[in-house]
Design a protein around this motif. Sequence first.
Motif, PDB file in Angstrom:
ATOM      1  N   LYS A  36      16.514 -35.338  60.401  1.00  0.00           N
ATOM      2  CA  LYS A  36      15.849 -34.400  61.303  1.00  0.00           C
ATOM      3  C   LYS A  36      16.800 -33.261  61.683  1.00  0.00           C
ATOM      4  CE  LYS A  36      13.230 -34.169  65.559  1.00  0.00           C
ATOM      5  NZ  LYS A  36      11.870 -33.819  65.247  1.00  0.00           N
ATOM      6  N   ALA A  37      18.066 -33.590  61.928  1.00  0.00           N
ATOM      7  CA  ALA A  37      19.042 -32.556  62.261  1.00  0.00           C
ATOM      8  C   ALA A  37      19.264 -31.612  61.088  1.00  0.00           C
ATOM      9  CB  ALA A  37      20.361 -33.196  62.686  1.00  0.00           C
ATOM     10  N   LEU A  38      19.370 -32.151  59.880  1.00  0.00           N
ATOM     11  CA  LEU A  38      19.572 -31.315  58.707  1.00  0.00           C
ATOM     12  C   LEU A  38      18.352 -30.450  58.399  1.00  0.00           C
ATOM     13  CD1 LEU A  38      21.466 -33.761  56.320  1.00  0.00           C
ATOM     14  CD2 LEU A  38      22.392 -31.768  57.502  1.00  0.00           C
ATOM     15  N   SER A  39      17.171 -30.937  58.715  1.00  0.00           N
ATOM     16  CA  SER A  39      15.972 -30.137  58.450  1.00  0.00           C
ATOM     17  C   SER A  39      15.832 -28.962  59.415  1.00  0.00           C
ATOM     18  CB  SER A  39      14.717 -31.012  58.511  1.00  0.00           C
ATOM     19  OG  SER A  39      14.470 -31.422  59.841  1.00  0.00           O
ATOM     20  N   SER A  40      16.546 -29.014  60.532  1.00  0.00           N
ATOM     21  CA  SER A  40      16.472 -27.893  61.478  1.00  0.00           C
ATOM     22  C   SER A  40      17.527 -26.815  61.212  1.00  0.00           C
ATOM     23  CB  SER A  40      16.604 -28.404  62.908  1.00  0.00           C
ATOM     24  OG  SER A  40      17.887 -28.948  63.114  1.00  0.00           O
ATOM     25  N   VAL A  41      18.386 -27.024  60.240  1.00  0.00           N
ATOM     26  CA  VAL A  41      19.428 -26.037  59.930  1.00  0.00           C
ATOM     27  C   VAL A  41      18.850 -24.740  59.356  1.00  0.00           C
ATOM     28  CG1 VAL A  41      21.438 -25.586  58.477  1.00  0.00           C
ATOM     29  CG2 VAL A  41      21.284 -27.712  59.761  1.00  0.00           C
ATOM     30  N   PRO A  42      17.951 -24.768  58.342  1.00  0.00           N
ATOM     31  CA  PRO A  42      17.447 -23.501  57.808  1.00  0.00           C
ATOM     32  C   PRO A  42      16.767 -22.600  58.851  1.00  0.00           C
ATOM     33  CG  PRO A  42      16.993 -25.252  56.266  1.00  0.00           C
ATOM     34  CD  PRO A  42      17.501 -25.901  57.524  1.00  0.00           C
ATOM     35  N   PRO A  43      15.887 -23.129  59.724  1.00  0.00           N
ATOM     36  CA  PRO A  43      15.330 -22.232  60.749  1.00  0.00           C
ATOM     37  C   PRO A  43      16.396 -21.680  61.697  1.00  0.00           C
ATOM     38  CG  PRO A  43      14.025 -24.233  60.623  1.00  0.00           C
ATOM     39  CD  PRO A  43      15.225 -24.431  59.760  1.00  0.00           C
ATOM     40  N   ALA A  44      17.401 -22.477  61.995  1.00  0.00           N
ATOM     41  CA  ALA A  44      18.475 -21.997  62.883  1.00  0.00           C
ATOM     42  C   ALA A  44      19.267 -20.875  62.225  1.00  0.00           C
ATOM     43  CB  ALA A  44      19.398 -23.152  63.252  1.00  0.00           C
ATOM     44  N   VAL A  45      19.542 -21.011  60.944  1.00  0.00           N
ATOM     45  CA  VAL A  45      20.254 -19.953  60.224  1.00  0.00           C
ATOM     46  C   VAL A  45      19.405 -18.693  60.152  1.00  0.00           C
ATOM     47  CG1 VAL A  45      21.177 -19.296  57.963  1.00  0.00           C
ATOM     48  CG2 VAL A  45      21.689 -21.540  58.916  1.00  0.00           C
TER      49      VAL A  45
END
Length: 100
Positions: free
Chosen positions: A40-49
Amino acid sequence: MSLDTSTFFAILAMMVATISTRMGGLLLVRYTNPGPRMKKALSSVPPAVLMAVVTPTALSTGTAESIACLITAVAALRLSLLPAAFTGVATVAILRSIGF
């Protein structure tokens, strides 16, 4: 045109650092089994970038860009990175064409 050696070595060092961090991440994920929280944490990286890239534009430019940034943020929560970015670009184009 001349080649400045210090500039060349700075670019070369940045290339090595970029490749090292990317390969290190790939190797780390390859040999680990991430749990559901890590996934779940890794899946939120692209929107954060994506938000890190578009937010300075939204805060320093006009109304059309600010509205597009908001729409892109919402799209990034539901879509993958490329469609979310396309949504933002299309929103800016449409808003500018109607006079924002």
